[in-house]
Design a protein around this motif. Structure first.
Motif, PDB file in Angstrom:
ATOM      1  N   GLY A 108      -8.483   3.394  -3.909  1.00  0.00           N
ATOM      2  CA  GLY A 108      -9.521   2.571  -3.311  1.00  0.00           C
ATOM      3  C   GLY A 108      -8.983   1.781  -2.125  1.00  0.00           C
ATOM      4  N   GLY A 109      -9.823   1.457  -1.183  1.00  0.00           N
ATOM      5  CA  GLY A 109      -9.412   0.781   0.033  1.00  0.00           C
ATOM      6  C   GLY A 109      -9.070  -0.682  -0.132  1.00  0.00           C
ATOM      7  N   ASN A 110      -9.376  -1.276  -1.269  1.00  0.00           N
ATOM      8  CA  ASN A 110      -9.125  -2.701  -1.428  1.00  0.00           C
ATOM      9  C   ASN A 110      -7.872  -2.968  -2.268  1.00  0.00           C
ATOM     10  N   TRP A 111      -6.794  -2.260  -1.983  1.00  0.00           N
ATOM     11  CA  TRP A 111      -5.542  -2.495  -2.697  1.00  0.00           C
ATOM     12  C   TRP A 111      -4.778  -3.625  -2.019  1.00  0.00           C
ATOM     13  N   ASP A 112      -3.876  -4.197  -2.755  1.00  0.00           N
ATOM     14  CA  ASP A 112      -3.042  -5.284  -2.254  1.00  0.00           C
ATOM     15  C   ASP A 112      -1.597  -4.916  -2.561  1.00  0.00           C
ATOM     16  N   TYR A 113      -0.655  -5.766  -2.196  1.00  0.00           N
ATOM     17  CA  TYR A 113       0.755  -5.431  -2.379  1.00  0.00           C
ATOM     18  C   TYR A 113       1.145  -5.281  -3.846  1.00  0.00           C
ATOM     19  N   ASP A 114       0.387  -5.878  -4.766  1.00  0.00           N
ATOM     20  CA  ASP A 114       0.791  -5.844  -6.172  1.00  0.00           C
ATOM     21  C   ASP A 114      -0.198  -5.143  -7.095  1.00  0.00           C
ATOM     22  N   HIS A 115      -1.318  -4.666  -6.567  1.00  0.00           N
ATOM     23  CA  HIS A 115      -2.293  -3.974  -7.411  1.00  0.00           C
ATOM     24  C   HIS A 115      -3.211  -3.094  -6.549  1.00  0.00           C
ATOM     25  N   GLY A 116      -3.910  -2.202  -7.231  1.00  0.00           N
ATOM     26  CA  GLY A 116      -4.841  -1.322  -6.546  1.00  0.00           C
ATOM     27  C   GLY A 116      -5.748  -0.633  -7.544  1.00  0.00           C
ATOM     28  N   TYR A 117      -6.494   0.361  -7.064  1.00  0.00           N
ATOM     29  CA  TYR A 117      -7.462   1.062  -7.899  1.00  0.00           C
ATOM     30  C   TYR A 117      -7.467   2.544  -7.561  1.00  0.00           C
ATOM     31  N   LEU A 118      -7.610   3.351  -8.582  1.00  0.00           N
ATOM     32  CA  LEU A 118      -7.934   4.758  -8.408  1.00  0.00           C
ATOM     33  C   LEU A 118      -9.431   4.871  -8.647  1.00  0.00           C
ATOM     34  N   ASP A 119     -10.149   5.411  -7.689  1.00  0.00           N
ATOM     35  CA  ASP A 119     -11.601   5.502  -7.774  1.00  0.00           C
ATOM     36  C   ASP A 119     -12.048   6.955  -7.876  1.00  0.00           C
TER      37      ASP A 119
END
Length: 134
Positions: free
Chosen positions: A30-41
Motif C-alpha cells: 500500500g502507498g501509505n507505508w512509513d519507515y516502521d510499518h506498512g500494508y499489503l493490500d
C-alpha cells in the motif's frame, strides 16, 4: 473495517520474499507505508468504491526500503472506501502549473464492508495462511 483473526499474526517474514510470494496473487504494498510499518493490500472489488483486504506489518529488523528487511504480520482486516458518484466540490486546482487533482475525496473512507465481501476476505486470509505457514 472488519478484523479477521489469523494464524499468520505475529509471524516474521523477509519482506522481499513475502512480496515475491504475494505479488503474483494480486497483493501490492500500500502507498501509505512509513519507515516502521506498512500494508499489503489486495483489491477485492471496486464497485461503488474500493473493498480491500489489508494485511498490516511492522518492521522488526532492517528498513522497508532495503533488502533483508524482516517484518511481523499483524491482524488482517477488510476495508471499504466509498466515493462520490459526481464531481468533487473540493478538487484542488493549481495556479502556476495548471495542474489539478482529479481524484475525488471519499464519501466515507471507513465505510461498512458489504456482507458479500466478508466471506471473500476470510477465504483470502485462509489462502495466506496456507501459503505462508505450510
Amino acid at each position: 473495517m472488519i478484523q479477521i483473526p489469523s494464524q499468520i499474526e505475529g509471524k516474521h517474514f523477509d519482506l522481499y520474499k513475502l512480496e515475491q510470494l504475494l505479488k503474483p496473487l494480486g497483493y501490492t504494498i500500500g502507498g501509505n507505508w512509513d519507515y516502521d510499518h506498512g500494508y499489503l493490500d489486495y483489491k477485492i472489488d471496486d464497485e461503488k468504491g474500493y473493498q480491500f483486504l489489508r494485511v498490516p506489518f511492522r518492521v522488526v529488523d532492517g528498513q522497508l526500503d532495503a533488502r533483508n528487511c524482516t517484518v511481523a504480520i499483524e491482524r488482517p482486516f477488510l476495508l471499504s472506501h466509498l466515493f462520490q458518484d459526481d464531481l468533487d466540490d473540493h478538487a484542488y486546482i493549481g495556479n502556476a502549473s495548471a495542474s489539478f487533482d482529479q481524484f475525488q475525496e471519499p464519501v466515507d473512507k471507513d465505510a461498512s464492508v458489504p456482507e458479500k465481501f466478508v466471506d471473500i476476505g476470510k477465504a483470502l486470509v485462509q489462502e495466506l495462511e496456507q501459503i505462508l505457514i505450510d
